[in-house]
Design a protein around this motif. Structure first.
Motif, PDB file in Angstrom:
ATOM      1  N   VAL A 140       0.847  -1.182   0.000  1.00  0.00           N
ATOM      2  CA  VAL A 140       0.000   0.000   0.000  1.00  0.00           C
ATOM      3  C   VAL A 140       0.890   1.241   0.000  1.00  0.00           C
ATOM      4  O   VAL A 140       2.075   1.177   0.313  1.00  0.00           O
ATOM      5  CB  VAL A 140      -0.944   0.042   1.221  1.00  0.00           C
ATOM      6  N   LEU A 141       0.293   2.370  -0.377  1.00  0.00           N
ATOM      7  CA  LEU A 141       1.008   3.645  -0.363  1.00  0.00           C
ATOM      8  C   LEU A 141       0.670   4.415   0.910  1.00  0.00           C
ATOM      9  O   LEU A 141      -0.498   4.488   1.302  1.00  0.00           O
ATOM     10  CB  LEU A 141       0.611   4.482  -1.585  1.00  0.00           C
ATOM     11  N   ASP A 142       1.683   4.981   1.547  1.00  0.00           N
ATOM     12  CA  ASP A 142       1.449   5.778   2.751  1.00  0.00           C
ATOM     13  C   ASP A 142       0.424   6.875   2.498  1.00  0.00           C
ATOM     14  O   ASP A 142      -0.446   7.139   3.345  1.00  0.00           O
ATOM     15  CB  ASP A 142       2.752   6.405   3.242  1.00  0.00           C
ATOM     16  N   ASP A 143       0.510   7.528   1.344  1.00  0.00           N
ATOM     17  CA  ASP A 143      -0.416   8.629   1.046  1.00  0.00           C
ATOM     18  C   ASP A 143      -1.859   8.148   0.970  1.00  0.00           C
ATOM     19  O   ASP A 143      -2.780   8.843   1.410  1.00  0.00           O
ATOM     20  CB  ASP A 143      -0.029   9.312  -0.270  1.00  0.00           C
ATOM     21  N   ASP A 144      -2.064   6.938   0.418  1.00  0.00           N
ATOM     22  CA  ASP A 144      -3.419   6.377   0.349  1.00  0.00           C
ATOM     23  C   ASP A 144      -3.962   6.119   1.746  1.00  0.00           C
ATOM     24  O   ASP A 144      -5.139   6.380   2.042  1.00  0.00           O
ATOM     25  CB  ASP A 144      -3.415   5.067  -0.430  1.00  0.00           C
ATOM     26  N   VAL A 145      -3.101   5.595   2.610  1.00  0.00           N
ATOM     27  CA  VAL A 145      -3.540   5.270   3.970  1.00  0.00           C
ATOM     28  C   VAL A 145      -3.772   6.547   4.773  1.00  0.00           C
ATOM     29  O   VAL A 145      -4.690   6.610   5.601  1.00  0.00           O
ATOM     30  CB  VAL A 145      -2.528   4.333   4.648  1.00  0.00           C
ATOM     31  N   GLU A 146      -2.988   7.581   4.526  1.00  0.00           N
ATOM     32  CA  GLU A 146      -3.250   8.878   5.167  1.00  0.00           C
ATOM     33  C   GLU A 146      -4.625   9.401   4.758  1.00  0.00           C
ATOM     34  O   GLU A 146      -5.384   9.915   5.597  1.00  0.00           O
ATOM     35  CB  GLU A 146      -2.175   9.895   4.781  1.00  0.00           C
ATOM     36  N   LEU A 147      -4.967   9.271   3.473  1.00  0.00           N
ATOM     37  CA  LEU A 147      -6.296   9.694   3.013  1.00  0.00           C
ATOM     38  C   LEU A 147      -7.383   8.850   3.672  1.00  0.00           C
ATOM     39  O   LEU A 147      -8.444   9.374   4.044  1.00  0.00           O
ATOM     40  CB  LEU A 147      -6.397   9.573   1.495  1.00  0.00           C
ATOM     41  N   ALA A 148      -7.129   7.545   3.815  1.00  0.00           N
ATOM     42  CA  ALA A 148      -8.119   6.674   4.452  1.00  0.00           C
ATOM     43  C   ALA A 148      -8.375   7.116   5.882  1.00  0.00           C
ATOM     44  O   ALA A 148      -9.532   7.193   6.330  1.00  0.00           O
ATOM     45  CB  ALA A 148      -7.636   5.223   4.421  1.00  0.00           C
ATOM     46  N   LEU A 149      -7.309   7.421   6.618  1.00  0.00           N
ATOM     47  CA  LEU A 149      -7.477   7.869   7.996  1.00  0.00           C
ATOM     48  C   LEU A 149      -8.233   9.192   8.047  1.00  0.00           C
ATOM     49  O   LEU A 149      -9.137   9.369   8.884  1.00  0.00           O
ATOM     50  CB  LEU A 149      -6.114   8.020   8.670  1.00  0.00           C
ATOM     51  N   ALA A 150      -7.897  10.108   7.163  1.00  0.00           N
ATOM     52  CA  ALA A 150      -8.611  11.397   7.129  1.00  0.00           C
ATOM     53  C   ALA A 150     -10.091  11.196   6.851  1.00  0.00           C
ATOM     54  O   ALA A 150     -10.947  11.861   7.451  1.00  0.00           O
ATOM     55  CB  ALA A 150      -7.977  12.311   6.078  1.00  0.00           C
ATOM     56  N   ALA A 151     -10.411  10.262   5.936  1.00  0.00           N
ATOM     57  CA  ALA A 151     -11.811   9.986   5.623  1.00  0.00           C
ATOM     58  C   ALA A 151     -12.522   9.365   6.820  1.00  0.00           C
ATOM     59  O   ALA A 151     -13.694   9.676   7.100  1.00  0.00           O
ATOM     60  CB  ALA A 151     -11.907   9.068   4.407  1.00  0.00           C
ATOM     61  N   MET A 152     -11.841   8.494   7.549  1.00  0.00           N
ATOM     62  CA  MET A 152     -12.440   7.864   8.724  1.00  0.00           C
ATOM     63  C   MET A 152     -12.719   8.891   9.812  1.00  0.00           C
ATOM     64  O   MET A 152     -13.774   8.839  10.480  1.00  0.00           O
ATOM     65  CB  MET A 152     -11.534   6.747   9.237  1.00  0.00           C
ATOM     66  N   ILE A 153     -11.792   9.828  10.016  1.00  0.00           N
ATOM     67  CA  ILE A 153     -12.010  10.884  11.006  1.00  0.00           C
ATOM     68  C   ILE A 153     -13.198  11.748  10.594  1.00  0.00           C
ATOM     69  O   ILE A 153     -14.072  12.076  11.416  1.00  0.00           O
ATOM     70  CB  ILE A 153     -10.738  11.735  11.168  1.00  0.00           C
ATOM     71  N   ARG A 154     -13.249  12.102   9.319  1.00  0.00           N
ATOM     72  CA  ARG A 154     -14.365  12.914   8.819  1.00  0.00           C
ATOM     73  C   ARG A 154     -15.689  12.159   8.963  1.00  0.00           C
ATOM     74  O   ARG A 154     -16.725  12.739   9.317  1.00  0.00           O
ATOM     75  CB  ARG A 154     -14.103  13.280   7.354  1.00  0.00           C
ATOM     76  N   PHE A 155     -15.661  10.862   8.691  1.00  0.00           N
ATOM     77  CA  PHE A 155     -16.844  10.014   8.826  1.00  0.00           C
ATOM     78  C   PHE A 155     -17.356  10.035  10.267  1.00  0.00           C
ATOM     79  O   PHE A 155     -18.570  10.203  10.502  1.00  0.00           O
ATOM     80  CB  PHE A 155     -16.482   8.592   8.399  1.00  0.00           C
ATOM     81  N   ALA A 156     -16.464   9.859  11.229  1.00  0.00           N
ATOM     82  CA  ALA A 156     -16.877   9.881  12.637  1.00  0.00           C
ATOM     83  C   ALA A 156     -17.458  11.238  13.006  1.00  0.00           C
ATOM     84  O   ALA A 156     -18.456  11.333  13.741  1.00  0.00           O
ATOM     85  CB  ALA A 156     -15.696   9.537  13.536  1.00  0.00           C
ATOM     86  N   ASP A 157     -16.851  12.309  12.508  1.00  0.00           N
ATOM     87  CA  ASP A 157     -17.382  13.656  12.771  1.00  0.00           C
ATOM     88  C   ASP A 157     -18.780  13.823  12.193  1.00  0.00           C
ATOM     89  O   ASP A 157     -19.646  14.459  12.811  1.00  0.00           O
ATOM     90  CB  ASP A 157     -16.439  14.708  12.183  1.00  0.00           C
ATOM     91  N   GLU A 158     -18.990  13.279  10.995  1.00  0.00           N
ATOM     92  CA  GLU A 158     -20.312  13.373  10.367  1.00  0.00           C
ATOM     93  C   GLU A 158     -21.363  12.631  11.193  1.00  0.00           C
ATOM     94  O   GLU A 158     -22.478  13.125  11.392  1.00  0.00           O
ATOM     95  CB  GLU A 158     -20.260  12.814   8.945  1.00  0.00           C
TER      96      GLU A 158
END
Length: 432
Positions: free
Chosen positions: A404-422
């Motif tokens: 996997v690419l670190d940048d992809d996983v960083e985006l995944a984590l950002a999306a998960m944080i945003r998801f929890a906020d939503e």
């Protein structure tokens, strides 16, 4: 804590929080002592690698502000309380076990991303209207015992009555292995979470297929998880000398080969989501180069987006096997080992997850049917579920070449944080 775990923990402590740390921790956990073997990754349920992994993961969860325990089924569980103590939880995770000669990220990346998700809120000093829980299911792969998804099926309350009545290839019973590990087999089913305890379930996972890579996209959202079934075929012929005339033989191996080819042909007719795999075949301990095979056992893994498609293919395969065995004058039997109905991911959760990906990655994520099975398909029995797919090089999985690419996983984590906020803004997920 073992000396090896102390050294690994010290190295991990120097990493910056985030998706790259989740990747680095997965890399760390792919090596001994977090694997039962030194030359490749193999972390079966209740083995020493599993124990060491739970030990170090406990430390990481505690650093992220969670209270940690092993549930009655041997799943590692960390909880970060919400604004109201005892509130239902957004459960996040995947599995910690692996197949033999595995890659670093299947399952484990979802657990490590769950830890990073909680760590982000903990470092910000934030609590949500719901609790955050991170779970590492102990058995998903069934790589030690002839079982499948024991961890999540126990939590979902969908364990068959005889689920623990199995032994590994070394003759160790699951009941004894649990007891030796400090898990009471009589309480295994107590891992069940009643509806209402879990508000929703989110699982991040490598895609295990190349569609995201082919599309040039880092993330996708799972629409549904394919229905699955596993069978064992036994073909009984007559063992004979290799000098036996061809027309006199009742060869279990050639009959099995014909069945395997029939399985391939039937699955190839489609639809495209129908897949069939014979992943294991054995001619038994008495086989030899100069003996016509008397008995063969082989597995069949059958999957399709719809249960009806899967079951129709199974019926065709069974009929073809019966015809082949009758023609070749051999007997056969089929034993169903597992059947999972699949799951459809929750529309509202998927809309929130897709919106989170749009916000952090700037594109509309594709909806993907997962041919691979995941713990989410069981948790769907007690809570709405959603899954985030992460691009994996070549779609290669269950293989040391997983990447996997670190940048992809960083985006995944950002999306998960945003998801929890939503979800925190949604009245459906606010405690009374």
């Amino acid at each position: 804590m073992t000396r090896h775990a102390e050294v690994a923990l010290a190295a991990a402590a120097a990493m910056e929080p985030g998706g790259a740390r989740a990747v680095a921790r997965c890399d760390l956990l792919s090596r001994w002592p977090f694997s039962d073997t030194r030359d490749h990754l193999f972390r079966p349920f209740l083995g020493p690698g599993h124990e060491a992994t739970c030990e170090i993961t406990t430390s990481w969860m505690q650093e992220a502000g969670m209270t940690v325990s092993l549930d009655p089924a041997g799943n590692i569980l960390g909880r970060y309380e919400g604004l109201t103590p005892g509130a239902p939880a957004l459960l996040v995770g995947s599995h910690v076990d692996s197949v033999k000669d595995a890659g670093s990220y299947d399952g484990m990346l979802g657990v490590m991303l769950g830890v990073e998700l909680v760590d982000a809120f903990h470092r910000a000093g934030r609590r949500l209207p719901f609790a955050l829980e991170v779970i590492g299911f102990g058995d998903e792969e069934g790589s030690r015992f002839p079982s499948y998804m024991l961890g999540s099926r126990s939590v979902a309350g969908v364990l068959p009555p005889d689920a623990l009545a199995v032994s590994d290839r070394g003759g160790v019973s699951l009941v004894n292995a649990l007891s030796d590990w400090g898990v009471d087999p009589d309480r295994f089913a107590d891992a069940y979470r009643a509806p209402g305890e879990v508000a929703a379930y989110l699982e991040a996972h490598i895609e295990q297929a190349p569609s995201l890579e082919e599309a040039g996209l880092p993330l996708g959202v799972v629409s549904s998880i394919a229905a699955q079934a596993r069978y064992y075929f036994t073909v009984e012929g007559m063992a004979a000398h290799a000098g036996t005339a061809m027309h006199k033989r009742r060869d279990a191996l050639t009959a099995s080969a014909a069945i395997v080819l029939a399985i391939e042909e039937i699955a190839a007719r489609g639809p495209v989501d129908l897949v069939a795999t014979v992943g294991w075949l054995s001619t038994g301990e008495n086989s030899a180069t100069n003996i016509v095979s008397g008995a063969v056992t082989f597995s069949l893994d059958l999957r399709a987006a719809l249960r009806e498609t899967r079951d129709r293919a199974a019926s065709e395969i069974f009929a073809a096997a019966a015809a082949i065995c009758a023609e070749r004058r051999v007997g056969h039997a089929v034993e169903e080992r597992h059947q999972l109905a699949g799951a459809v991911c929750d529309q509202m959760l998927n809309e929130a997850l897709s919106g989170a990906v749009r916000d952090v990655a700037g594109y509309e994520p594709p909806l993907i049917v997962s041919q691979a099975g995941h713990d989410a398909m069981n948790i769907a029995a007690i809570a709405p579920v959603s899954m985030l797919f992460i691009r994996c090089a070549g779609g290669i999985s269950h293989n040391p070449a997983e990447s996997v690419l670190d940048d992809d996983v960083e985006l995944a984590l950002a999306a998960m944080i945003r998801f929890a906020d939503e979800l925190a803004q949604n009245p459906r997920f606010r405690s009374p």
